[in-house]
Design a protein around this motif. Sequence first.
Motif, PDB file in Angstrom:
ATOM      1  N   PHE A  11       0.842  -1.195   0.000  1.00 56.14           N
ATOM      2  CA  PHE A  11       0.000   0.000   0.000  1.00 56.14           C
ATOM      3  C   PHE A  11       0.873   1.239   0.000  1.00 56.14           C
ATOM      4  O   PHE A  11       2.067   1.185   0.311  1.00 56.14           O
ATOM      5  CB  PHE A  11      -0.940   0.012   1.216  1.00 56.14           C
ATOM      6  CG  PHE A  11      -0.238   0.300   2.507  1.00 56.14           C
ATOM      7  CD1 PHE A  11      -0.146   1.600   2.981  1.00 56.14           C
ATOM      8  CD2 PHE A  11       0.345  -0.719   3.240  1.00 56.14           C
ATOM      9  CE1 PHE A  11       0.527   1.869   4.178  1.00 56.14           C
ATOM     10  CE2 PHE A  11       1.013  -0.466   4.421  1.00 56.14           C
ATOM     11  CZ  PHE A  11       1.103   0.837   4.900  1.00 56.14           C
ATOM     12  N   ALA A  12       0.264   2.338  -0.336  1.00 54.68           N
ATOM     13  CA  ALA A  12       0.917   3.647  -0.240  1.00 54.68           C
ATOM     14  C   ALA A  12      -0.129   4.644   0.225  1.00 54.68           C
ATOM     15  O   ALA A  12      -1.318   4.516  -0.107  1.00 54.68           O
ATOM     16  CB  ALA A  12       1.487   4.072  -1.586  1.00 54.68           C
ATOM     17  N   GLU A  13       0.321   5.600   1.000  1.00 56.80           N
ATOM     18  CA  GLU A  13      -0.530   6.700   1.441  1.00 56.80           C
ATOM     19  C   GLU A  13       0.218   7.998   1.204  1.00 56.80           C
ATOM     20  O   GLU A  13       1.413   8.085   1.486  1.00 56.80           O
ATOM     21  CB  GLU A  13      -0.857   6.597   2.928  1.00 56.80           C
ATOM     22  CG  GLU A  13      -1.894   5.587   3.265  1.00 56.80           C
ATOM     23  CD  GLU A  13      -2.278   5.603   4.740  1.00 56.80           C
ATOM     24  OE1 GLU A  13      -3.324   5.019   5.050  1.00 56.80           O
ATOM     25  OE2 GLU A  13      -1.557   6.176   5.569  1.00 56.80           O
ATOM     26  N   ILE A  14      -0.496   8.962   0.683  1.00 56.18           N
ATOM     27  CA  ILE A  14       0.066  10.301   0.509  1.00 56.18           C
ATOM     28  C   ILE A  14      -1.005  11.312   0.873  1.00 56.18           C
ATOM     29  O   ILE A  14      -2.193  10.973   0.955  1.00 56.18           O
ATOM     30  CB  ILE A  14       0.569  10.562  -0.934  1.00 56.18           C
ATOM     31  CG1 ILE A  14      -0.586  10.462  -1.939  1.00 56.18           C
ATOM     32  CG2 ILE A  14       1.688   9.602  -1.306  1.00 56.18           C
ATOM     33  CD1 ILE A  14      -0.220  10.945  -3.321  1.00 56.18           C
ATOM     34  N   GLU A  39      -4.291   8.281  -9.927  1.00 53.42           N
ATOM     35  CA  GLU A  39      -3.012   8.096 -10.628  1.00 53.42           C
ATOM     36  C   GLU A  39      -1.839   8.527  -9.759  1.00 53.42           C
ATOM     37  O   GLU A  39      -0.807   7.854  -9.716  1.00 53.42           O
ATOM     38  CB  GLU A  39      -3.013   8.872 -11.947  1.00 53.42           C
ATOM     39  CG  GLU A  39      -1.732   8.742 -12.748  1.00 53.42           C
ATOM     40  CD  GLU A  39      -1.533   7.357 -13.341  1.00 53.42           C
ATOM     41  OE1 GLU A  39      -0.377   7.033 -13.670  1.00 53.42           O
ATOM     42  OE2 GLU A  39      -2.504   6.591 -13.496  1.00 53.42           O
ATOM     43  N   VAL A  40      -1.991   9.621  -9.044  1.00 55.25           N
ATOM     44  CA  VAL A  40      -0.915  10.115  -8.183  1.00 55.25           C
ATOM     45  C   VAL A  40      -0.569   9.085  -7.114  1.00 55.25           C
ATOM     46  O   VAL A  40       0.594   8.745  -6.910  1.00 55.25           O
ATOM     47  CB  VAL A  40      -1.304  11.474  -7.547  1.00 55.25           C
ATOM     48  CG1 VAL A  40      -0.325  11.873  -6.453  1.00 55.25           C
ATOM     49  CG2 VAL A  40      -1.372  12.557  -8.615  1.00 55.25           C
ATOM     50  N   VAL A  41      -1.570   8.550  -6.428  1.00 49.65           N
ATOM     51  CA  VAL A  41      -1.297   7.582  -5.363  1.00 49.65           C
ATOM     52  C   VAL A  41      -0.898   6.224  -5.946  1.00 49.65           C
ATOM     53  O   VAL A  41      -0.092   5.500  -5.359  1.00 49.65           O
ATOM     54  CB  VAL A  41      -2.449   7.485  -4.342  1.00 49.65           C
ATOM     55  CG1 VAL A  41      -3.664   6.792  -4.898  1.00 49.65           C
ATOM     56  CG2 VAL A  41      -1.965   6.822  -3.054  1.00 49.65           C
ATOM     57  N   ARG A  85      -5.050   6.756  -0.377  1.00 45.05           N
ATOM     58  CA  ARG A  85      -4.472   5.448  -0.067  1.00 45.05           C
ATOM     59  C   ARG A  85      -4.762   4.494  -1.217  1.00 45.05           C
ATOM     60  O   ARG A  85      -5.881   4.479  -1.754  1.00 45.05           O
ATOM     61  CB  ARG A  85      -5.040   4.878   1.222  1.00 45.05           C
ATOM     62  CG  ARG A  85      -4.406   3.522   1.568  1.00 45.05           C
ATOM     63  CD  ARG A  85      -4.947   2.937   2.846  1.00 45.05           C
ATOM     64  NE  ARG A  85      -4.444   1.599   3.020  1.00 45.05           N
ATOM     65  CZ  ARG A  85      -3.543   1.232   3.926  1.00 45.05           C
ATOM     66  NH1 ARG A  85      -3.038   2.118   4.748  1.00 45.05           N
ATOM     67  NH2 ARG A  85      -3.147  -0.021   4.018  1.00 45.05           N
ATOM     68  N   ALA A  86      -3.758   3.706  -1.567  1.00 42.80           N
ATOM     69  CA  ALA A  86      -3.909   2.680  -2.601  1.00 42.80           C
ATOM     70  C   ALA A  86      -3.389   1.368  -2.040  1.00 42.80           C
ATOM     71  O   ALA A  86      -2.324   1.328  -1.420  1.00 42.80           O
ATOM     72  CB  ALA A  86      -3.123   3.056  -3.855  1.00 42.80           C
ATOM     73  N   ASP A  98      -7.250  -1.077  -4.929  1.00 43.82           N
ATOM     74  CA  ASP A  98      -8.358  -0.386  -4.273  1.00 43.82           C
ATOM     75  C   ASP A  98      -7.837   0.925  -3.705  1.00 43.82           C
ATOM     76  O   ASP A  98      -6.691   0.999  -3.233  1.00 43.82           O
ATOM     77  CB  ASP A  98      -8.947  -1.227  -3.140  1.00 43.82           C
ATOM     78  CG  ASP A  98      -9.817  -2.365  -3.645  1.00 43.82           C
ATOM     79  OD1 ASP A  98     -10.166  -2.391  -4.846  1.00 43.82           O
ATOM     80  OD2 ASP A  98     -10.145  -3.242  -2.831  1.00 43.82           O
ATOM     81  N   TYR A  99      -8.695   1.936  -3.720  1.00 41.01           N
ATOM     82  CA  TYR A  99      -8.321   3.279  -3.282  1.00 41.01           C
ATOM     83  C   TYR A  99      -9.315   3.794  -2.253  1.00 41.01           C
ATOM     84  O   TYR A  99     -10.492   3.454  -2.292  1.00 41.01           O
ATOM     85  CB  TYR A  99      -8.345   4.262  -4.457  1.00 41.01           C
ATOM     86  CG  TYR A  99      -7.500   3.836  -5.630  1.00 41.01           C
ATOM     87  CD1 TYR A  99      -6.194   4.279  -5.768  1.00 41.01           C
ATOM     88  CD2 TYR A  99      -8.015   2.984  -6.600  1.00 41.01           C
ATOM     89  CE1 TYR A  99      -5.424   3.883  -6.848  1.00 41.01           C
ATOM     90  CE2 TYR A  99      -7.251   2.589  -7.683  1.00 41.01           C
ATOM     91  CZ  TYR A  99      -5.958   3.040  -7.799  1.00 41.01           C
ATOM     92  OH  TYR A  99      -5.199   2.643  -8.865  1.00 41.01           O
ATOM     93  N   LEU A 100      -8.802   4.652  -1.393  1.00 38.83           N
ATOM     94  CA  LEU A 100      -9.649   5.353  -0.437  1.00 38.83           C
ATOM     95  C   LEU A 100      -9.152   6.789  -0.363  1.00 38.83           C
ATOM     96  O   LEU A 100      -7.952   7.027  -0.162  1.00 38.83           O
ATOM     97  CB  LEU A 100      -9.578   4.694   0.938  1.00 38.83           C
ATOM     98  CG  LEU A 100     -10.399   5.352   2.045  1.00 38.83           C
ATOM     99  CD1 LEU A 100     -11.897   5.324   1.711  1.00 38.83           C
ATOM    100  CD2 LEU A 100     -10.132   4.684   3.378  1.00 38.83           C
TER     101      LEU A 100
END
Length: 144
Positions: A11-14, A39-41, A85-86, A98-100
Amino acid sequence: MRRTNKESRWFAEIEMQVQFFDLDPMEIVWHGRYVKYLEVVRCALLDKIGYNYPQMKESGYIWPVIDMQLRYVGSATFGQTLKLRADIVEWENRLKIDYLITDAATGKRLNRASTTMVAVDIATKEMCFVSPPVLFEKLGIEPV
């Protein structure tokens, strides 16, 4: 394979602040801008696993998005800080993320989304029905 829980180990969070140019005439974020936020996340996540677009191309595959689902729950406004978040939730035959998107200050959900990408062999232009070994390598797992 699909993970059964809501979050994955990949996962990644920005965080990002809503800019004026993202607004529509109603002074909320225009619905199409959320695609840019995904796209950014997604790029942050792909960077994290070492398999962003340049590495994909170098490995001999492109990964077009073939499906995208977005669910708008709330509206974002100018100056608001968003948490994006991805999570990678499927990888065996396709790459599903999945994204939030939430308000960074309150945690209020604004958008849920998912994208599905498939590997396409650059040389043959044929879609792969199983993810190539390079994806498993980048995820640090063995193919099933």
